[in-house]
Structure formats: C-alpha cells, structure tokens
Design a protein around this motif. Structure first.
Motif, PDB file in Angstrom:
ATOM      1  N   VAL A   1       0.844  -1.171   0.000  1.00 30.23           N
ATOM      2  CA  VAL A   1       0.000   0.000   0.000  1.00 30.23           C
ATOM      3  C   VAL A   1       0.894   1.241   0.000  1.00 30.23           C
ATOM      4  O   VAL A   1       1.939   1.271   0.636  1.00 30.23           O
ATOM      5  CB  VAL A   1      -0.948  -0.001   1.230  1.00 30.23           C
ATOM      6  CG1 VAL A   1      -0.180   0.045   2.536  1.00 30.23           C
ATOM      7  CG2 VAL A   1      -1.938   1.154   1.143  1.00 30.23           C
ATOM      8  N   GLN A   2       0.486   2.257  -0.758  1.00 31.55           N
ATOM      9  CA  GLN A   2       1.209   3.529  -0.772  1.00 31.55           C
ATOM     10  C   GLN A   2       0.381   4.569  -0.039  1.00 31.55           C
ATOM     11  O   GLN A   2      -0.839   4.628  -0.209  1.00 31.55           O
ATOM     12  CB  GLN A   2       1.473   3.966  -2.212  1.00 31.55           C
ATOM     13  CG  GLN A   2       2.475   3.077  -2.936  1.00 31.55           C
ATOM     14  CD  GLN A   2       2.803   3.586  -4.321  1.00 31.55           C
ATOM     15  OE1 GLN A   2       1.938   4.086  -5.027  1.00 31.55           O
ATOM     16  NE2 GLN A   2       4.056   3.465  -4.700  1.00 31.55           N
ATOM     17  N   ALA A  23      -4.607   6.453   0.828  1.00 35.08           N
ATOM     18  CA  ALA A  23      -3.926   5.195   0.540  1.00 35.08           C
ATOM     19  C   ALA A  23      -4.333   4.656  -0.816  1.00 35.08           C
ATOM     20  O   ALA A  23      -5.486   4.801  -1.238  1.00 35.08           O
ATOM     21  CB  ALA A  23      -4.257   4.167   1.615  1.00 35.08           C
ATOM     22  N   SER A  24      -3.382   4.049  -1.477  1.00 34.28           N
ATOM     23  CA  SER A  24      -3.678   3.371  -2.737  1.00 34.28           C
ATOM     24  C   SER A  24      -3.829   1.883  -2.475  1.00 34.28           C
ATOM     25  O   SER A  24      -3.366   1.371  -1.465  1.00 34.28           O
ATOM     26  CB  SER A  24      -2.559   3.609  -3.741  1.00 34.28           C
ATOM     27  OG  SER A  24      -1.359   3.019  -3.264  1.00 34.28           O
ATOM     28  N   GLY A  25      -4.475   1.184  -3.376  1.00 36.47           N
ATOM     29  CA  GLY A  25      -4.585  -0.258  -3.233  1.00 36.47           C
ATOM     30  C   GLY A  25      -5.919  -0.699  -2.661  1.00 36.47           C
ATOM     31  O   GLY A  25      -6.570   0.024  -1.912  1.00 36.47           O
ATOM     32  N   ARG A  26      -6.294  -1.913  -3.009  1.00 37.84           N
ATOM     33  CA  ARG A  26      -7.592  -2.435  -2.607  1.00 37.84           C
ATOM     34  C   ARG A  26      -7.572  -3.069  -1.234  1.00 37.84           C
ATOM     35  O   ARG A  26      -8.606  -3.461  -0.725  1.00 37.84           O
ATOM     36  CB  ARG A  26      -8.064  -3.466  -3.634  1.00 37.84           C
ATOM     37  CG  ARG A  26      -8.376  -2.873  -4.995  1.00 37.84           C
ATOM     38  CD  ARG A  26      -8.705  -3.954  -5.994  1.00 37.84           C
ATOM     39  NE  ARG A  26      -7.532  -4.773  -6.307  1.00 37.84           N
ATOM     40  CZ  ARG A  26      -7.549  -5.804  -7.126  1.00 37.84           C
ATOM     41  NH1 ARG A  26      -8.683  -6.195  -7.677  1.00 37.84           N
ATOM     42  NH2 ARG A  26      -6.454  -6.481  -7.379  1.00 37.84           N
ATOM     43  N   GLY A 112       3.954   6.999   4.870  1.00 38.16           N
ATOM     44  CA  GLY A 112       3.786   8.113   3.957  1.00 38.16           C
ATOM     45  C   GLY A 112       4.978   9.048   4.043  1.00 38.16           C
ATOM     46  O   GLY A 112       5.875   8.867   4.877  1.00 38.16           O
ATOM     47  N   GLN A 113       4.977  10.091   3.240  1.00 39.04           N
ATOM     48  CA  GLN A 113       6.135  10.983   3.130  1.00 39.04           C
ATOM     49  C   GLN A 113       6.164  12.058   4.196  1.00 39.04           C
ATOM     50  O   GLN A 113       7.171  12.708   4.359  1.00 39.04           O
ATOM     51  CB  GLN A 113       6.174  11.647   1.742  1.00 39.04           C
ATOM     52  CG  GLN A 113       5.341  12.899   1.602  1.00 39.04           C
ATOM     53  CD  GLN A 113       3.847  12.658   1.608  1.00 39.04           C
ATOM     54  OE1 GLN A 113       3.364  11.538   1.697  1.00 39.04           O
ATOM     55  NE2 GLN A 113       3.090  13.741   1.507  1.00 39.04           N
TER      56      GLN A 113
END
Length: 121
Positions: A1-2, A23-26, A112-113
């Motif tokens: 996940v990003q 967040a990205s991703g399922r 995260g950043q």
C-alpha cells in the motif's frame, strides 16, 4: 500500500488542522493505521492508532482529548483532527500502515512521506 499525508500547515496556538492520509490499493481496510510525528532533533513518536474497521482507536497521552483519529475505508483515507494545538505539536506528521494494533514504529511496514505542522505561539 502507498500512503500520502497532506493537510499540514502553519497555525496559531489554539487553532485546528485536519490531516489526511490517502492510501492506494484495494487492501487498505486490511491494515491498522497509525499517525506518528517527528520534531527536529527528536525521535519519531507515536500519536495515535485506529483499527481496521475504525471502531477502535487510541491516542498518546500528549494529545489525548485534543486529537481525534478516524478513517473512511470507502475512500481509502484516514484523518487526524487536531484541535487546541500547542507549539510543542510542531513536527512532521507521518501516517503508516501495520498488521498490528500497535504504538511502536517498528511494527509499521508502510509509511507516507510526511506533512509539516507548525504551531506558532
């Protein structure tokens, strides 16, 4: 996940900010999510954690009663509502994902950043 944190900025003491963590991703809903922060010259510290479903959360004593964590799994987003901000809350705030309901940085696999929060006195 990003993960990508946003919403930081400059605010006066006593003010409020709401941070978001997209967040990205399922598989987002399968992760426990946490917030951490790091002030200059200090170690990264735990701010709060929320369970996969969002029905359980807790925050560090230093922010208890002022910060609230929530999440919207349909939007793949977590939030940190920060009220009654103090200068000592100034830090870079990070969101992170874990398999464990934990306050330890080492238990979080994805980060995260970071987003800068500055509270002026």
């Amino acid at each position: 996940v990003q993960l990508q944190a946003s919403g930081g900025g400059l605010v006066q003491a006593g003010g409020s900010l709401r941070l978001s963590c997209a967040a990205s991703g399922r598989t987002y809903s399968s992760y426990v999510m946490g917030w951490f922060r790091q002030a200059p010259g200090k170690e990264r510290e735990f701010v709060g954690v929320i369970s996969r479903s969002g029905d359980s959360a807790y925050t560090a004593d230093s922010v208890k009663g002022r910060f609230t964590i929530s999440r919207d799994n349909a939007m793949n987003t977590m939030y940190l509502q920060m009220d009654s901000l103090k200068p000592e809350d100034t830090a870079v705030y990070y969101c992170a994902a874990s398999w464990l309901y934990s306050s330890r940085t080492g238990d979080y696999r994805y980060w995260g950043q970071g987003t800068q929060v500055t509270v002026s006195s």
